[in-house]
Enzyme design. Sequence first.
Site: not given
Ligand code: NDP
Length: 488
Positions: A180, A233-234, A237-238, A255, A289, A336, A390
């Site tokens: 996804k 991701g964030s 959510v993580g 991550e 990130c 953003q 962040e």
């Molecule tokens: P989000 O956490 O908002 O989204 C990441 C993914 O999770 C997207 O596919 C999103 O879908 C999905 N998602 C959102 N809500 C849920 C939920 N409740 N349950 C399961 N999945 C969900 O992050 P961003 O896309 O905004 O990315 C930015 C963030 O990612 C930053 O905080 C950054 O630090 C982090 N990041 C970390 C990295 C690392 O390796 N440590 C590398 C790159 C980014 P949808 O898009 O549909 O909302």
Amino acid sequence: MTISVQDKQYLNFINGKGVPSSSQEMMESLNPANKKEAVGYVQKSTLEDLNLAIKAAKQAQEKWKRLSGAARGQYLHKAADIMENRLDEIAECATREMGKTLAETKGETARGIAILRYYAGEGMRKMGDVIPSTDAEALMFTSRVPLGVVGVITPWNFPIAIPIWKIAPALVYGNTVIIKPATETAITCAKIIECFEEAEIPAGVVNMITGSGSIIGQAIAEHPEINAITFTGSDRVGKQIGQQAFVRGAKYQLEMGGKNPVIVAADADLDLAVEGTISGAFRSTGQKCTATSRVIVQHEVYEKFKQKLLAKTKEITVGEGLNGETWMGPCASENQLQTVLSYIEKGKSEGATLLYGGRQLTDGEYENGFYVEPTIFENVESHMTISQEEIFGPVIALMKVESIEEALALANDVQYGLSASIFTTNISHMLSFINEMDAGLIRINSESAGVELQAPFGGMKQSSSHSREQGEAAKEFFTAIKTVFIKS
Ligand code: NDP
């Protein structure tokens, strides 16, 4: 190919075919450099769609896991060749969807291809160890087996490399995948999945479901038939995904964010330090990130470093990523942009001094995009929000310190521990930094951003679930160990 259909519309990919969602609804992907341009439309999927993909992935895994690693690797080799032929198209799509420059997305696509090739070879490398048994007549060894169906949830900031660095090892070790992707960059992901389709990967081995994170992402985290989840991701959510996976006994890997420091020692090569700071902080509009967000400088060289940094920052050309003259593109979305602007306001209201930038760009060529100036604050204290949270945008906090000890304490004074960098020519400063800095990536005389695909990647503290991705480390996550004892 069956995923892309007419009028810039893209389907889900389930059981080897492009499939429309049962919702019959689509979601729009906008160009952040020009919000009037729809890059395309993807499926607004339902749980019914996800269940179809899970069924297909589960069925396909029975055969896929029985292939040799070398045979599975052949599909990755083929997908890599196809992607190489489509490099320009995929890179342009990623630039249109999330805004970073074409040079960056071309580099990222090339990296995706290299990752596919790296893991293609992994199918022929060792998958266990012989361990001497206390019984002289027995043979004891470890073997690794796949986990089953892996759910892959990815962010928008590396829309090519991150999906591939999760999908490729998952597949080569015998798992099947449901991805996804982030909604903002789902079309770029569709193009990656098309490369697997063109490589004729068996039906059901790779599936893509687009849709909202709170519906499809959450359902992936909670579904009892998804054996493992890999997420970038964030933190918000993580952490939620980690809890959901833990409760049902699924393996998970998270991550998340970073608040990465760069330390500039009094003995540093200042030109190199400025170059590394600019690149680490402002490339990709700060949306990495591993981006530099705090710059901690020893007082002896603070003024000189600051003047050099300001001079170079003023040279940055902001614009549309497709324009070859552009050095820094727009923020990836309106959301953003608003987040970045609100952090800039917070910095000002909490008493930091705005040294450069800080404004949204709205005139002329910027009229329809989500642009912000590269921004530098000084007189930032460690307790301030811009020093702790962040931002994920082109904003840096300059901080002045008396000593390397003070610099290290400040660098560690955050909840994150992803990446950290020091510029110094002094070997004992280097050693202190390696030993004392709480970060998964330690970079010396080099910018904080920068990951090599053959080396482990991941953070300490709240930046990750403490597992590592990429290189050989991926094997730890995407397989389970069996210890085998044989006695004749
Ligand atoms: P989000 O956490 O908002 O989204 C990441 C993914 O999770 C997207 O596919 C999103 O879908 C999905 N998602 C959102 N809500 C849920 C939920 N409740 N349950 C399961 N999945 C969900 O992050 P961003 O896309 O905004 O990315 C930015 C963030 O990612 C930053 O905080 C950054 O630090 C982090 N990041 C970390 C990295 C690392 O390796 N440590 C590398 C790159 C980014 P949808 O898009 O549909 O909302």
